[in-house]
Design a protein around this motif. Structure first.
Motif, PDB file in Angstrom:
ATOM      1  N   ALA A  36      -3.591  12.468  -2.528  1.00  0.00           N
ATOM      2  CA  ALA A  36      -4.713  12.188  -1.806  1.00  0.00           C
ATOM      3  C   ALA A  36      -5.109  10.829  -2.431  1.00  0.00           C
ATOM      4  N   THR A  37      -4.427  10.116  -3.124  1.00  0.00           N
ATOM      5  CA  THR A  37      -4.758   8.910  -3.710  1.00  0.00           C
ATOM      6  C   THR A  37      -3.959   7.756  -3.150  1.00  0.00           C
ATOM      7  N   MET A  38      -4.652   6.415  -2.779  1.00  0.00           N
ATOM      8  CA  MET A  38      -3.968   5.489  -2.102  1.00  0.00           C
ATOM      9  C   MET A  38      -4.023   4.353  -3.063  1.00  0.00           C
TER      10      MET A  38
ATOM     11  N   VAL B 242       0.847  -1.194  -0.024  1.00  0.00           N
ATOM     12  CA  VAL B 242       0.082   0.173   0.134  1.00  0.00           C
ATOM     13  C   VAL B 242       0.775   1.347   0.071  1.00  0.00           C
ATOM     14  N   PHE B 243       0.488   1.954  -0.817  1.00  0.00           N
ATOM     15  CA  PHE B 243       1.407   3.479  -0.882  1.00  0.00           C
ATOM     16  C   PHE B 243       0.381   4.518  -1.273  1.00  0.00           C
ATOM     17  N   GLU B 244       0.781   5.792  -0.912  1.00  0.00           N
ATOM     18  CA  GLU B 244      -0.255   6.912  -1.413  1.00  0.00           C
ATOM     19  C   GLU B 244       0.755   7.844  -2.168  1.00  0.00           C
ATOM     20  N   CYS B 245      -0.085   8.516  -3.070  1.00  0.00           N
ATOM     21  CA  CYS B 245       0.638   9.721  -3.805  1.00  0.00           C
ATOM     22  C   CYS B 245      -0.525  10.745  -3.556  1.00  0.00           C
TER      23      CYS B 245
END
Length: 125
Positions: free
Chosen positions: A6-8, A1-4
């Motif tokens: 506001a998107t996961m 799991v990673f986020e960029c």
């Protein structure tokens, strides 16, 4: 799991690894720079006549991909080397999936198969 931002994103690490192997092997074949790994003991692939005819027809393509293969009696092939990226692959399972893909293609396009089998399917069919 990673986020960029506001998107996961959720990443399947196994699928991502298979995709990396697929992309690398595809590029090596394109550039004719496939690295092979000789096997200590050759693997003998025994098939039915229909499957054998398909493999025999595609033998030059398998060789181009880094497989060192040759006919070995009736409906059998001896594999003496593999592309280095596939040396951890169970050859029986690998060729079963390749040939299952062939059968599925005759009927209806099958759902996404294992990425390693997809390499052969995409290049040969």
């Amino acid at each position: 799991v990673f986020e960029c931002g506001a998107t996961m994103y959720l990443v399947d690490q196994h699928a991502a690894h298979e995709r990396m192997i697929y992309d690398r092997l595809k590029q090596q074949v394109k550039e004719r720079k496939v690295v092979t790994q000789p096997m200590l003991l050759p693997y003998v692939l025994t098939l039915n006549p229909q499957e054998s005819a398909f493999i025999k027809e595609k033998l030059p393509d398998f060789v181009q991909m880094g497989f060192e293969m040759e006919e070995f009696g009736s409906n059998s092939f001896k594999i003496s080397a593999l592309p280095v990226d596939l040396c951890e692959v169970d050859l029986s399972d690998f060729f079963k999936k390749v040939l299952d893909g062939l059968e599925s293609a005759k009927n209806i396009m099958h759902k996404r198969s294992v990425a390693v089998a997809k390499i052969i399917f995409v290049l040969f069919i």
